[in-house]
Design a protein around this motif. Structure first.
Motif, PDB file in Angstrom:
ATOM      1  N   ALA A   1      -1.633  -9.561 -10.676  1.00 48.20           N
ATOM      2  CA  ALA A   1      -1.789  -9.994  -9.289  1.00 48.20           C
ATOM      3  C   ALA A   1      -0.821 -11.136  -8.995  1.00 48.20           C
ATOM      4  N   ARG A   2      -0.234 -11.086  -7.823  1.00 47.62           N
ATOM      5  CA  ARG A   2       0.639 -12.150  -7.347  1.00 47.62           C
ATOM      6  C   ARG A   2       0.119 -12.588  -5.994  1.00 47.62           C
ATOM      7  N   THR A   3      -0.152 -13.876  -5.837  1.00 46.87           N
ATOM      8  CA  THR A   3      -0.667 -14.395  -4.585  1.00 46.87           C
ATOM      9  C   THR A   3       0.495 -14.725  -3.657  1.00 46.87           C
ATOM     10  N   ILE A   4       0.422 -14.213  -2.436  1.00 44.70           N
ATOM     11  CA  ILE A   4       1.413 -14.477  -1.405  1.00 44.70           C
ATOM     12  C   ILE A   4       0.718 -15.304  -0.336  1.00 44.70           C
TER      13      ILE A   4
ATOM     14  N   VAL B   1       0.836  -1.203   0.000  1.00 42.90           N
ATOM     15  CA  VAL B   1       0.000   0.000   0.000  1.00 42.90           C
ATOM     16  C   VAL B   1       0.871   1.253   0.000  1.00 42.90           C
ATOM     17  N   ARG B   2       1.940   1.231   0.789  1.00 45.87           N
ATOM     18  CA  ARG B   2       2.854   2.387   0.849  1.00 45.87           C
ATOM     19  C   ARG B   2       3.442   2.683  -0.532  1.00 45.87           C
ATOM     20  N   ARG B   3       3.689   1.644  -1.309  1.00 44.40           N
ATOM     21  CA  ARG B   3       4.266   1.814  -2.644  1.00 44.40           C
ATOM     22  C   ARG B   3       3.212   2.052  -3.719  1.00 44.40           C
ATOM     23  N   GLY B   4       1.945   2.128  -3.317  1.00 43.98           N
ATOM     24  CA  GLY B   4       0.881   2.442  -4.268  1.00 43.98           C
ATOM     25  C   GLY B   4       0.285   1.242  -4.971  1.00 43.98           C
ATOM     26  N   TYR B   5       0.513   0.039  -4.466  1.00 41.52           N
ATOM     27  CA  TYR B   5      -0.042  -1.163  -5.070  1.00 41.52           C
ATOM     28  C   TYR B   5      -1.365  -1.511  -4.398  1.00 41.52           C
ATOM     29  N   GLU B   6      -2.121  -2.337  -5.057  1.00 45.97           N
ATOM     30  CA  GLU B   6      -3.404  -2.776  -4.525  1.00 45.97           C
ATOM     31  C   GLU B   6      -3.217  -4.101  -3.799  1.00 45.97           C
ATOM     32  N   VAL B   7      -3.891  -4.254  -2.668  1.00 42.40           N
ATOM     33  CA  VAL B   7      -3.901  -5.510  -1.923  1.00 42.40           C
ATOM     34  C   VAL B   7      -5.344  -5.965  -1.860  1.00 42.40           C
ATOM     35  N   ARG B   8      -5.570  -7.219  -2.247  1.00 46.37           N
ATOM     36  CA  ARG B   8      -6.947  -7.715  -2.229  1.00 46.37           C
ATOM     37  C   ARG B   8      -6.978  -9.165  -1.754  1.00 46.37           C
TER      38      ARG B   8
END
Length: 186
Positions: A149-152, A121-128
């Motif tokens: 999207a990359r699943t972690i 989020v800090r780097r401006g990416y989306e987390v879902r």
């Protein structure tokens, strides 16, 4: 060569010999190594016809150039406590059907996922939330960078082992390990 490219835009060699191809490659490499390319442009070479070559000036730096790579920002900080959770991690924390493992490992997994989510989020990416099915022993988040999207995931490595050292090891893995995710965010 650079003057000719600047004047003509494109230079084509329809049927060069192997020696001519080697010589033009040396000329282009020399120009690149000695910063002879025009400001803001680069020399590109593409096949032309069967054995031919075409050289032209392209705009901007090469997409694979080091200047185009994002700067590495070092390790992603992992929080010490589960507070101010990202909404996706909060839902995962509240889901007792996910991350089914001993409490210390579940807490550590949530901390790792929270650290990655906060940094994304800090780097401006989306987390879902992840829309694929997980095994009960794992949980994760999707981090979306430039539309991809990359699943972690996080899970216990050997949950059913009778050897205490093996069953006590958490595994950050699945489709992308948490430590690989740090590289993805870099």
């Amino acid at each position: 060569m650079v003057e000719r490219l600047s004047a003509e835009g494109r230079v084509r060699f329809t049927d060069p010999s192997d020696d001519e191809v080697a010589e033009w490659r040396r000329v282009v490499n020399y120009a690149k190594r000695h910063d002879m390319e025009p400001e803001g442009r680069r020399i590109e070479k593409v096949p032309y016809g069967g054995r031919g070559l075409e050289f032209f000036l392209a705009e901007g730096p090469h997409p694979n150039a080091r200047s185009q790579r994002p700067a590495a920002n070092g390790p992603v900080p992992v929080p010490a406590r589960l507070g101010h959770l990202h909404p996706v991690v909060g839902v995962l924390k509240g889901d007792d059907q996910r991350l089914v493992m001993p409490s210390p490992f579940r807490c550590r997994s949530l901390l790792l996922l929270q650290g990655l989510a906060a940094e994304a989020v800090r780097r401006g990416y989306e987390v879902r939330a992840v829309h694929s099915r997980f095994y009960r022993r794992e949980g994760g988040v999707d981090i979306v960078v430039d539309g991809f999207a990359r699943t972690i995931t996080a899970r216990q490595e050997f949950p059913e082992s009778t050897i205490p050292e093996r069953s006590a090891r958490p595994r950050r893995g699945g489709r992308a390990r948490a430590d690989q995710a740090v590289g993805m965010l870099a």
